[in-house]
Design a protein around this motif. Structure first.
Motif, PDB file in Angstrom:
ATOM      1  N   ALA A   5      32.561  37.101  43.164  1.00  9.76           N
ATOM      2  CA  ALA A   5      33.288  35.844  43.023  1.00  9.76           C
ATOM      3  C   ALA A   5      34.754  36.020  43.385  1.00  9.76           C
ATOM      4  O   ALA A   5      35.354  35.163  44.047  1.00  9.76           O
ATOM      5  CB  ALA A   5      33.149  35.320  41.593  1.00  9.76           C
ATOM      6  N   LYS A   6      35.345  37.141  42.988  1.00 11.88           N
ATOM      7  CA  LYS A   6      36.755  37.380  43.306  1.00 11.88           C
ATOM      8  C   LYS A   6      36.969  37.583  44.801  1.00 11.88           C
ATOM      9  O   LYS A   6      37.980  37.150  45.357  1.00 11.88           O
ATOM     10  CB  LYS A   6      37.273  38.585  42.519  1.00 11.88           C
ATOM     11  N   GLU A   7      36.014  38.239  45.458  1.00 11.40           N
ATOM     12  CA  GLU A   7      36.145  38.427  46.903  1.00 11.40           C
ATOM     13  C   GLU A   7      36.074  37.086  47.625  1.00 11.40           C
ATOM     14  O   GLU A   7      36.851  36.816  48.556  1.00 11.40           O
ATOM     15  CB  GLU A   7      35.049  39.359  47.420  1.00 11.40           C
ATOM     16  N   ALA A   8      35.131  36.239  47.209  1.00 13.00           N
ATOM     17  CA  ALA A   8      35.009  34.920  47.829  1.00 13.00           C
ATOM     18  C   ALA A   8      36.265  34.095  47.584  1.00 13.00           C
ATOM     19  O   ALA A   8      36.779  33.426  48.491  1.00 13.00           O
ATOM     20  CB  ALA A   8      33.780  34.193  47.286  1.00 13.00           C
ATOM     21  N   ALA A   9      36.784  34.141  46.351  1.00 16.55           N
ATOM     22  CA  ALA A   9      38.002  33.395  46.034  1.00 16.55           C
ATOM     23  C   ALA A   9      39.185  33.918  46.841  1.00 16.55           C
ATOM     24  O   ALA A   9      40.012  33.134  47.328  1.00 16.55           O
ATOM     25  CB  ALA A   9      38.290  33.471  44.539  1.00 16.55           C
TER      26      ALA A   9
END
Length: 212
Positions: free
Chosen positions: A178-182
């Protein structure tokens, strides 16, 4: 078993079945079997297949909105940090609930106007939330030009659309957090927004594209 518990079981089974099989292919028999109840009980509690699908859309839309709003509740955070928190919450929720995201992002949009309208209402609330963050960002920037409502709402629409597309890709790509996508979306969108807030514009009529 209390009615609300039994109904939640049926809804959970319905979301899983609709998300994995699709609205047309899913049957009430499958949903009842997965929930561990009889098909007449599903009809008694949740009426028709159409009503059941609508209830699933509404429940999962509410859950996604609640997750995103919870990510941006810190009033002391800067606008970019709030947007980062909201995007991270969005991608985490869609990754943790892939069947629900399939219902919202794929099934509901392609199986009738009434279903699409339910998702459209959720999307409108997400756009309103992002629009507010972008307006806050403009007010927080001393060098910011006076951005018009169409500029702000247009950027918010684009950002929400990009988040939806990126969530679909992230859920299908192993290892994307999720952090990579964000971070991907922040690097793409916030950098460009920063230039917009500094008064730069892109124009096809100007050599090099940008105005400052």
């Amino acid at each position: 078993m209390p009615r609300e518990v039994r109904e939640r079981q049926m809804m959970d089974a319905a979301v899983a079945t609709f998300g994995q099989r699709g609205y047309r292919a899913a049957s009430m028999d499958e949903i009842a079997e997965l929930a561990g109840v009889s098909k007449p009980l599903v009809y008694l509690y949740l009426n028709s297949k159409e009503d059941l699908f609508t209830a699933c859309i509404r429940r999962e839309a509410d859950a996604l909105l609640a997750a995103v709003r919870a990510g941006v509740v810190e009033p002391d955070l800067a606008p970019d940090e709030q947007l980062w928190a909201g995007l991270t919450a969005f991608f985490a929720h869609t990754a943790d609930n892939p069947d629900a995201w399939s219902v919202l992002h794929r099934q509901a949009r392609t199986h009738g106007e009434s279903f699409a309208a339910e998702v459209g209402a959720m999307r409108g609330e997400l756009v309103d939330l992002v629009t507010g963050l972008l307006r806050d960002a403009g007010r927080a920037s001393p060098a910011s030009p006076d951005l018009g409502d169409r500029d702000v709402v247009g950027v918010a629409q684009a950002l929400v659309g990009a988040a939806e597309a990126l969530a679909g890709w992230a859920n299908e790509t192993p290892g994307v957090s999720a952090k990579e996508a964000a971070s991907t979306l922040m690097n793409f969108a916030w950098t460009g927004l920063g230039r917009l807030l500094e008064g730069e514009r892109w124009s096809a009529a100007v050599p090099g594209g940008r105005l400052s």
